[in-house]
Design an enzyme around this catalytic site. Structure first.
Site, PDB file in Angstrom:
ATOM      1  N   CYS A 183      27.764 -26.443 -10.690  1.00 36.61           N
ATOM      2  CA  CYS A 183      26.299 -26.313 -10.794  1.00 36.61           C
ATOM      3  C   CYS A 183      25.732 -27.084 -11.981  1.00 36.61           C
ATOM      4  O   CYS A 183      24.582 -27.516 -11.934  1.00 36.61           O
ATOM      5  CB  CYS A 183      25.911 -24.856 -10.919  1.00 36.61           C
ATOM      6  N   GLU A 201      36.681  -7.933  -1.772  1.00 36.16           N
ATOM      7  CA  GLU A 201      36.891  -8.504  -0.434  1.00 36.16           C
ATOM      8  C   GLU A 201      38.254  -9.200  -0.358  1.00 36.16           C
ATOM      9  O   GLU A 201      38.999  -9.028   0.619  1.00 36.16           O
ATOM     10  CB  GLU A 201      35.764  -9.496  -0.118  1.00 36.16           C
ATOM     11  N   SER A 229      34.063 -16.110   2.109  1.00 35.62           N
ATOM     12  CA  SER A 229      33.652 -14.767   1.690  1.00 35.62           C
ATOM     13  C   SER A 229      32.295 -14.437   2.305  1.00 35.62           C
ATOM     14  O   SER A 229      31.400 -15.278   2.356  1.00 35.62           O
ATOM     15  CB  SER A 229      33.554 -14.711   0.168  1.00 35.62           C
ATOM     16  N   GLU A 278      33.255  -9.866  -4.256  1.00 35.65           N
ATOM     17  CA  GLU A 278      34.136 -10.905  -3.706  1.00 35.65           C
ATOM     18  C   GLU A 278      35.598 -10.614  -4.045  1.00 35.65           C
ATOM     19  O   GLU A 278      36.495 -10.852  -3.233  1.00 35.65           O
ATOM     20  CB  GLU A 278      33.707 -12.277  -4.247  1.00 35.65           C
ATOM     21  N   GLU A 335      18.546 -22.323   1.066  1.00 37.82           N
ATOM     22  CA  GLU A 335      19.190 -21.022   1.222  1.00 37.82           C
ATOM     23  C   GLU A 335      18.170 -19.882   1.234  1.00 37.82           C
ATOM     24  O   GLU A 335      18.250 -18.968   2.060  1.00 37.82           O
ATOM     25  CB  GLU A 335      20.189 -20.806   0.077  1.00 37.82           C
ATOM     26  N   CYS A 372      29.283 -19.096  -3.107  1.00 36.83           N
ATOM     27  CA  CYS A 372      28.097 -19.141  -3.989  1.00 36.83           C
ATOM     28  C   CYS A 372      27.254 -20.376  -3.792  1.00 36.83           C
ATOM     29  O   CYS A 372      26.093 -20.400  -4.157  1.00 36.83           O
ATOM     30  CB  CYS A 372      28.512 -19.137  -5.455  1.00 36.83           C
ATOM     31  N   GLU A 417      18.158 -15.209   7.782  1.00 37.29           N
ATOM     32  CA  GLU A 417      18.847 -13.928   7.590  1.00 37.29           C
ATOM     33  C   GLU A 417      18.693 -13.399   6.162  1.00 37.29           C
ATOM     34  O   GLU A 417      19.123 -12.279   5.874  1.00 37.29           O
ATOM     35  CB  GLU A 417      20.332 -14.067   7.970  1.00 37.29           C
ATOM     36  N   LYS A 468      19.440 -24.451  -2.917  1.00 35.04           N
ATOM     37  CA  LYS A 468      18.983 -23.061  -3.062  1.00 35.04           C
ATOM     38  C   LYS A 468      17.614 -22.876  -2.414  1.00 35.04           C
ATOM     39  O   LYS A 468      17.272 -21.778  -1.987  1.00 35.04           O
ATOM     40  CB  LYS A 468      18.932 -22.673  -4.534  1.00 35.04           C
TER      41      LYS A 468
END
Lengths: 186, 593
Positions: free
Chosen positions: B520, B281, B324, B278, B366, B304, B371, B363
């Site tokens: 988190c 990037e 990102s 990141e 996710e 994240c 993908e 999560k």
């Protein structure tokens, strides 16, 4: 009360086919106009919904989805308001909307018996519309006419101190009006 | 200050505070159910009623402000009876299965009923129907157990600005749920699970993966690896009676081995890797803009937090190019476990199960995104919340308190302090700046204790500036540039920041967003009940973990160097692009039928 431009409303009304949801290309510009007319006012959701319902007789689901998007109010909140107030309906209604008051005063003075009589007479339950699309039946929660209890509203007309035994007569009056209207149309 | 009397005790109270707060400060406990710290009181449940002299009716203490001269009684016969009636009425329609309910040990309704001494329910009537909605990957909803306290509605609308659920219908028919009480998968829910975190009963819970994980562990043919997110170690102890903010890293590792995982790894490893990817990037975007004069999307936003990603996909699709392209550490881990690690140990990835322990419900969503299969398999198979791990440790009969400390396995168990602080708001940004500053200037970030003070704490939106001087040759174009960064936690704050940038044109280069308040450590999958005090205690613990490390910059992690040499080759390289980066899709908030 309707604040949409007239030609748009005319176009919308023309596009309405019985048994079909109103055409989006005609409906949404009208809703845009209604929302714009309440622009900047807090608590505009209910008057906006009222205006749409007054125009169409009910609130098609896509109109609610569109209101949610356009007013940036979560869809769950819009449907929460619509499903809270018995005045709002998401189903098309008959020519005559019969609303029987079940507020405390009307209930105590026999509102429930009146409702049962109407249910028997029309053969439909609360929330339903008769097959000939003439009558829809709903209950209300106080029309503010407690002194006249029990009260039944048919469209905008208030009928006071209704007795179960008088229900047949009351309905017949509207059936006759409907028949006359039909005859005139033919 | 006003003068009031509570239960005969004269006290001073600040003007404008509620009776509930005044009583608490004076040392009197008033029971509550719908009350939710930091939000507008609902006054919905009436469990907190008190008697105020001169008032005809009992007052809901959560929503009644104190007045000068008020005489309040919190413990009279009338009050006790009213509270009992209120709770008995709730119990009379509550369709609970208290012996087997997932909330039986921390149900606030059950606790309140016990505290009020309710031994029988005097009211009889219809019970609510248990209609379980498990239409989404992460969250399950059962209106039969709902007491209509509306905490979930408040957090979903006011804190998260999502508005997936509201009160539908009226009176006895009221259901808290999506539009017209349809399934959750029909609405724009980001799966953050804050509703489940604040629910007082078992009405909203995570969809459990516990049985699936046991099945994989019990299958000798499967190689089952586990990764633990940075935030778990500062909260798991609470499942076993430890104070919030107790670090249990070593015990957690031992417990995971005893449960039967074949390898115990750390999401921290891929958090370090995230910083490298990141950070690279960000530098590439800056180079493209400043050197090559290209149109690039800036500021760059972090990626994240899967709830934030889904939120942006629904509500701010215009900034998707700014987010990102790095996968979250959880997903980087899954992709590398089933490729690099599988090759290294000679295991067919088809025989490998990757389990994550996450403080998060999103999560679970996710991991199931279509993908997320760049290894050729679903990269992460199962996701357990901190609470679910606590349950599994209990199911295994492990005496957590007496466990010795153990260390995680190499290579994915080795990490730096920069990865630890991914757990709290401001942490990813601080970790990124530690590495980016070092890369660009060749020096260590000039901040006391490596901490960037303005980015710490529970303020909703935080900003900071770092000026880059004496840059190394490779990054000379950044000489004298002042990098402006921002941090937002809680989706309402994220939305506010996005709007603020749009309106004011304020320039930022990098923005960290975490879905849950506090980051988190305050995730939807953490032990209940998360208040600001609990958040602060967990954050302090995470900083202690970071400060106790020898290595505190992600690029110092020797196994990160190794994985680039052996496998990935270079940051943003072809392999990284395939395994560690992803794309996003615009989603409709309200689809027209």
């Amino acid at each position: 009360m309707i604040s949409a431009s007239e030609h748009k409303v005319d176009h919308l009304m023309e596009s309405l086919k019985p048994g079909h949801e109103p055409d989006e290309t005609a409906l949404f510009p009208v809703i845009d106009d209604i929302i714009t007319s309440y622009h900047g006012q807090g608590g505009a959701l209910i008057p906006v919904l009222q205006t749409i319902q007054n125009m169409l007789g009910y609130l098609p689901e896509n109109s609610l989805r569109y209101v949610s998007k356009a007013m940036k109010i979560p869809f769950s909140e819009v449907t929460g308001v619509v499903s809270f107030y018995s005045f709002f309906s998401t189903q098309p209604r008959g020519t005559y909307l019969i609303r029987v008051c079940m507020g405390t005063a009307c209930y105590v003075r026999g509102g429930n018996e009146v409702l049962e009589a109407i249910t028997r007479e029309l053969g439909i339950r609360v929330g339903e519309t008769s097959d000939d699309h003439q009558f829809s039946l709903e209950v209300g929660r106080c029309f503010g006419a407690c002194g006249l209890a029990p009260v039944v509203m048919v469209n905008d007309t208030v009928h006071q101190r209704v007795k179960p035994s008088k229900v047949r007569e009351l309905i017949a009056q509207y059936q006759q009006a409907a028949a006359e209207k039909m005859e005139a149309a033919l | 200050m006003v003068d009031i009397t509570i239960n005969g005790l004269p006290c001073k109270a600040r003007e404008g505070i509620t009776i509930l707060t005044a009583a608490k400060e004076a040392g009197f406990t008033i029971p509550t159910l719908c009350f939710l710290e930091g939000t507008t009181p609902q006054g919905a449940c009436r469990a907190c009623v008190v008697e105020v002299e001169g008032f005809a009716a009992l007052a809901a203490s959560c929503s009644t402000p104190v007045n000068n001269g008020m005489v309040i009684h919190t413990n009279t016969k009338r009050v006790r009876n009213a509270r009992r009636d209120v709770v008995e009425l709730m119990l009379s329609e509550h369709s609970g299965d208290c012996q087997t309910c997932v909330r039986s040990t921390d149900c606030e309704l059950l606790t309140l009923a016990q505290n009020l001494g309710i031994r029988n329910i005097s009211f009889t009537g219809e019970s609510l129907k248990n209609t379980i909605d498990s239409s989404t990957p992460a969250l399950s909803r059962d209106p039969g157990k709902c007491i209509k306290c509306r905490r979930c509605v408040t957090i979903c609308h006011d804190i998260q600005h999502v508005g997936a659920i509201s009160a539908q219908f009226r009176g006895y028919d009221t259901v808290i749920g999506p539009a017209f009480s349809r399934p959750m998968d029909s609405v724009a829910c980001v799966q953050c699970g804050q509703c489940a975190a604040v629910c007082p009963t078992g009405s909203i819970t995570e969809i459990t993966h516990i049985e699936a994980v046991w099945k994989a562990i019990d299958d000798p043919a499967r190689h089952v690896v586990v990764q633990t997110a940075p935030a778990i170690r500062a909260a798991l102890g609470e499942c076993f009676g430890y104070e919030p903010g107790t670090l249990v890293t070593g015990k957690m590792v031992t417990a995971l081995r005893e449960i039967g995982f074949d390898a115990v790894f750390d999401t921290n490893f891929t958090a370090d890797l995230t910083i490298i990817e990141e950070g690279s990037e960000l530098l590439k975007r800056l180079e493209d803009a400043l050197v090559h004069g290209k149109e690039v999307a800036l500021p760059q936003y972090t990626s994240c937090s899967p709830g934030w990603i889904k939120y942006a996909e629904y509500f701010h699709p215009e900034i998707l190019p700014n987010i990102s392209s790095c996968k979250s550490p959880q997903q980087m881990f899954g992709a590398l476990a089933k490729t690099y690690y599988a090759q290294k140990i000679g295991v067919d990835p088809a025989d490998m199960t990757v389990v994550s322990i996450m403080p998060c419900t999103a999560k679970k969503f996710e991991a199931q995104r279509p993908e997320m299969n760049s290894s050729g398999y679903q990269d992460v198979d199962y996701v357990l919340t901190t609470r679910e791990l606590g349950d599994m440790i209990k199911m295994a009969g492990i005496d957590f308190l007496s466990l010795p400390d153990q260390k995680m396995d190499a290579p994915f168990g080795i990490s730096t302090g920069a990865a630890d602080i991914f757990a709290n708001t401001g942490g990813v940004m601080e970790a990124a700046l530690r590495t980016v500053y070092a890369l660009v200037t060749g020096r260590i970030l000039p901040a006391e204790g490596l901490h960037i003070k303005p980015l710490a704490g529970l303020e909703g939106i935080k900003t900071a500036e770092v000026t880059l001087t004496d840059t190394v040759d490779r990054w000379r174009f950044l000489e004298g540039v002042t990098a402006r960064v921002a941090v937002a936690h809680g989706l309402g704050n994220a939305s506010e920041l996005i709007e603020r940038i749009k309106e004011t044109g304020e320039v930022f280069h990098f923005i960290e967003v975490m879905t849950c308040p506090g980051g988190c450590i305050g995730g939807g999958g953490q032990p209940r009940f998360t208040t600001d005090d609990v958040r602060r205690a967990r954050i302090d613990a995470i900083y202690r973990e970071d400060e106790g490390r020898e290595l505190r910059q992600s690029h110092d992690n020797p196994y990160i160097t190794q994985i680039y040499e052996e496998f990935l080759k270079s940051p943003l390289g072809e392999k990284s692009h395939h395994l560690l980066h992803t794309t996003y899709e615009e989603r409709e908030t309200v689809e027209m039928l």
